[in-house]
Design a protein around this motif. Sequence first.
Motif, PDB file in Angstrom:
ATOM      1  N   GLY A 153       0.809  -1.209   0.000  1.00 51.52           N
ATOM      2  CA  GLY A 153       0.000   0.000   0.000  1.00 51.52           C
ATOM      3  C   GLY A 153       0.842   1.259   0.000  1.00 51.52           C
ATOM      4  N   ILE A 154       1.907   1.262   0.795  1.00 52.05           N
ATOM      5  CA  ILE A 154       2.793   2.430   0.838  1.00 52.05           C
ATOM      6  C   ILE A 154       3.455   2.661  -0.523  1.00 52.05           C
ATOM      7  CG2 ILE A 154       4.912   3.357   1.850  1.00 52.05           C
ATOM      8  CD1 ILE A 154       4.143   1.905   4.446  1.00 52.05           C
ATOM      9  N   VAL A 155       3.934   1.572  -1.126  1.00 51.50           N
ATOM     10  CA  VAL A 155       4.603   1.692  -2.427  1.00 51.50           C
ATOM     11  C   VAL A 155       3.652   2.232  -3.490  1.00 51.50           C
ATOM     12  CG1 VAL A 155       5.648   0.359  -4.298  1.00 51.50           C
ATOM     13  CG2 VAL A 155       6.329  -0.087  -1.933  1.00 51.50           C
ATOM     14  N   GLU A 156       2.401   1.801  -3.462  1.00 53.90           N
ATOM     15  CA  GLU A 156       1.440   2.207  -4.485  1.00 53.90           C
ATOM     16  C   GLU A 156       1.036   3.675  -4.389  1.00 53.90           C
ATOM     17  OE1 GLU A 156       0.188   0.573  -7.267  1.00 53.90           O
ATOM     18  OE2 GLU A 156       1.943  -0.613  -6.709  1.00 53.90           O
ATOM     19  N   THR A 157       1.369   4.348  -3.292  1.00 58.71           N
ATOM     20  CA  THR A 157       1.057   5.779  -3.213  1.00 58.71           C
ATOM     21  C   THR A 157       1.812   6.572  -4.270  1.00 58.71           C
ATOM     22  OG1 THR A 157       2.810   6.193  -1.577  1.00 58.71           O
ATOM     23  CG2 THR A 157       0.619   5.634  -0.736  1.00 58.71           C
TER      24      THR A 157
ATOM     25  N   TRP B 187      -2.525   8.735  -1.864  1.00 59.14           N
ATOM     26  CA  TRP B 187      -2.924   8.142  -0.595  1.00 59.14           C
ATOM     27  C   TRP B 187      -4.416   7.844  -0.491  1.00 59.14           C
ATOM     28  CZ3 TRP B 187       0.197   6.093   2.944  1.00 59.14           C
ATOM     29  CH2 TRP B 187       1.553   6.464   2.929  1.00 59.14           C
ATOM     30  N   VAL B 188      -5.255   8.490  -1.279  1.00 55.76           N
ATOM     31  CA  VAL B 188      -6.705   8.313  -1.121  1.00 55.76           C
ATOM     32  C   VAL B 188      -7.291   7.330  -2.125  1.00 55.76           C
ATOM     33  CG1 VAL B 188      -7.005  10.596  -0.121  1.00 55.76           C
ATOM     34  CG2 VAL B 188      -7.172  10.318  -2.597  1.00 55.76           C
ATOM     35  N   SER B 189      -6.479   6.752  -2.991  1.00 56.73           N
ATOM     36  CA  SER B 189      -6.969   5.804  -3.984  1.00 56.73           C
ATOM     37  C   SER B 189      -7.333   4.478  -3.315  1.00 56.73           C
ATOM     38  CB  SER B 189      -5.907   5.563  -5.055  1.00 56.73           C
ATOM     39  OG  SER B 189      -6.247   4.458  -5.867  1.00 56.73           O
ATOM     40  N   PRO B 190      -8.397   3.824  -3.789  1.00 57.56           N
ATOM     41  CA  PRO B 190      -8.736   2.498  -3.254  1.00 57.56           C
ATOM     42  C   PRO B 190      -7.590   1.491  -3.417  1.00 57.56           C
ATOM     43  CG  PRO B 190     -10.562   3.370  -4.533  1.00 57.56           C
ATOM     44  CD  PRO B 190      -9.406   4.306  -4.760  1.00 57.56           C
ATOM     45  N   ILE B 191      -6.797   1.651  -4.461  1.00 57.80           N
ATOM     46  CA  ILE B 191      -5.669   0.745  -4.691  1.00 57.80           C
ATOM     47  C   ILE B 191      -4.630   0.891  -3.581  1.00 57.80           C
ATOM     48  CG2 ILE B 191      -3.788   0.166  -6.288  1.00 57.80           C
ATOM     49  CD1 ILE B 191      -5.571   1.046  -8.565  1.00 57.80           C
ATOM     50  N   THR B 192      -4.556   2.087  -2.994  1.00 58.77           N
ATOM     51  CA  THR B 192      -3.631   2.342  -1.891  1.00 58.77           C
ATOM     52  C   THR B 192      -4.279   2.029  -0.542  1.00 58.77           C
ATOM     53  OG1 THR B 192      -2.485   4.063  -3.126  1.00 58.77           O
ATOM     54  CG2 THR B 192      -2.265   4.096  -0.733  1.00 58.77           C
TER      55      THR B 192
ATOM     56  N   GLY C 133      -6.908   0.195   0.163  1.00 56.00           N
ATOM     57  CA  GLY C 133      -7.323  -1.197   0.344  1.00 56.00           C
ATOM     58  C   GLY C 133      -6.265  -2.044   1.035  1.00 56.00           C
ATOM     59  N   PRO C 134      -5.035  -2.089   0.509  1.00 59.47           N
ATOM     60  CA  PRO C 134      -3.994  -2.883   1.173  1.00 59.47           C
ATOM     61  C   PRO C 134      -3.658  -2.390   2.580  1.00 59.47           C
ATOM     62  CG  PRO C 134      -3.374  -2.391  -1.092  1.00 59.47           C
ATOM     63  CD  PRO C 134      -4.593  -1.571  -0.801  1.00 59.47           C
ATOM     64  N   ILE C 135      -3.699  -1.070   2.799  1.00 60.30           N
ATOM     65  CA  ILE C 135      -3.372  -0.557   4.128  1.00 60.30           C
ATOM     66  C   ILE C 135      -4.448  -0.959   5.135  1.00 60.30           C
ATOM     67  CG2 ILE C 135      -3.080   1.562   5.482  1.00 60.30           C
ATOM     68  CD1 ILE C 135      -1.750   2.814   3.038  1.00 60.30           C
TER      69      ILE C 135
ATOM     70  N   GLY D 119      10.444   1.178   6.544  1.00 62.09           N
ATOM     71  CA  GLY D 119      11.203   2.418   6.332  1.00 62.09           C
ATOM     72  C   GLY D 119      11.613   2.590   4.883  1.00 62.09           C
ATOM     73  N   LEU D 120      12.113   1.521   4.248  1.00 66.82           N
ATOM     74  CA  LEU D 120      12.523   1.625   2.849  1.00 66.82           C
ATOM     75  C   LEU D 120      11.328   1.924   1.958  1.00 66.82           C
ATOM     76  CD1 LEU D 120      14.537   1.405   0.563  1.00 66.82           C
ATOM     77  CD2 LEU D 120      14.268  -1.091   0.615  1.00 66.82           C
ATOM     78  N   ALA D 121      10.203   1.242   2.202  1.00 65.23           N
ATOM     79  CA  ALA D 121       9.013   1.495   1.385  1.00 65.23           C
ATOM     80  C   ALA D 121       8.567   2.945   1.502  1.00 65.23           C
ATOM     81  CB  ALA D 121       7.886   0.562   1.804  1.00 65.23           C
ATOM     82  N   ALA D 122       8.503   3.456   2.731  1.00 61.43           N
ATOM     83  CA  ALA D 122       8.045   4.833   2.942  1.00 61.43           C
ATOM     84  C   ALA D 122       9.032   5.850   2.369  1.00 61.43           C
ATOM     85  CB  ALA D 122       7.832   5.079   4.434  1.00 61.43           C
ATOM     86  N   LEU D 123      10.319   5.654   2.641  1.00 60.96           N
ATOM     87  CA  LEU D 123      11.313   6.635   2.189  1.00 60.96           C
ATOM     88  C   LEU D 123      11.533   6.551   0.680  1.00 60.96           C
ATOM     89  CD1 LEU D 123      13.885   6.426   5.127  1.00 60.96           C
ATOM     90  CD2 LEU D 123      12.052   8.082   4.765  1.00 60.96           C
TER      91      LEU D 123
END
Length: 490
Positions: free
Chosen positions: A225-229, A234-239, A241-243, A419-423
């Motif tokens: 979910g973080i990667v798909e942002t 951040w507000v997409s269902p694709i993002t 949904g996984p979160i 951390g890697l995904a977010a950064l």
Amino acid sequence: MPPVTDTSLPSPAAPVHRNMILAIACLGQFMVVLDVAIVNVALPAMRQELEFSATGLQWVVNAYTLAFAGLLLLGGRTADLFGRRRMFLVGLGVFTAASLVCGLALNPGALVAARAAQGLGAAILAPVTLSIVTTTFVQPHERSRALGLWSAALASGGAVGVLLGGILTDLLSWRWIFLVNIPVGIAGIIIGRMVVPEGRAEKRLSLDIAGALAITAALSSLVFGIVETTNHGWVSPITLGPIVAAVVLGVVFVVIETRMASAPIAPLGILRSRALTGANISLACVGGSMFAMWYFMSLYLQEVLGLTPLQAGLGFIPASLGVIVGSQFAGRLVPRTGPRPVLVVAGLVISGSLFWMSRMSADGSYFGDVFGPITVVSLGLGASFPPGVFAAMSSVRPAESGLASGLVNSSRQIGGAIGLAALATIAAHRTGALGAGETAAEALTDGYARAIAIGSIVALGTAITAFIIPGGRPRFTPTTPAPAEESGGA
């Protein structure tokens, strides 16, 4: 749950034999950590040959990290239940076979899947190496020395990985960063079968497979979910949904551990130990900042400064030396001061040097922008492992050593994956958007610098959360049941 009697404490053995046990345990840990980092320098070559996308490339790192982190607790428990030698051989065998598949992969999907299989082998191997060390060396002075060497293997594996990755990628091919594991793994299996002592808990308990799958799925869903942002916001269902799924799976995991599992992989009661909890949170902050640092600095050296993979690998030599020096110094200091002050200082050093590193420029140079901060941060990184491991392992009984080692390793890996995904997502938002009159190198540098600057804030959490650990030296040894901890930290 009835108490578990541990029968794994070995009878006194000859020093040479015990040193062989320590050496093979350190080798196993070194290989596991090496493969977290060795891919970093080879990432540009992988992207070019296998045609990875900008965001897809990080899955070469995170597929390994997520499988490693999510299954570490299960791996630690298997060592306690089925025997340390047996699980050492199983873990090393899976890891070696998956390395062969990685080296032969012909497309991104195959490589990512094989990296996940490597992570499974690492999840079995890593906790059993620490469990072998702590049950072989039971006297405080011997254990401190052994944990210092084990921590040096852990710390240096990451730094040596980027050096070796550069050499193999430049002189041979990126595939050899995986194929080199084959002869080492085979040798480790042969020697391990001869020298590693068997040992397990006397009472056989069931494995909490449902809990392991729930926490692994939760972490993978969160990172996805973080990667798909980057692609959908951040507000997409694709993002979202996984979160949301990750949160639900996290709740399911807690329910399984507290109400359903007869032998939970993460009994929440063990977290009542302030030493264990503080060590795990602090090391998660270390992982959250340092995994990203290796990733971005490798890309900066090659994509911005124009270094070859070999030159980039050589550029990490100061880091290789720094982590070894830092871990050895901290390993000797912790028995005198206790783990908390050492971990606080290490966190401050990491945070300050990462902020210094974030001052990099697009028209900079290795010695002007990289050499100083990467040398200092590696000292802090090396110094963070011994106090974290010492605090965690000194707070549990021998029968729980596999579980505690799994928690210690998984905290760092989970922190690193998230951390890697977010950064990387933060960096990608900037690197993919060129400003007016801005060059690609300037956009890349700014994106990497932003991510590393935020990483310095994450690293500051290492120093802050270290205060959860009680002060002073431990008043017991893990060869006997640990006393209840006092509420105060002095």
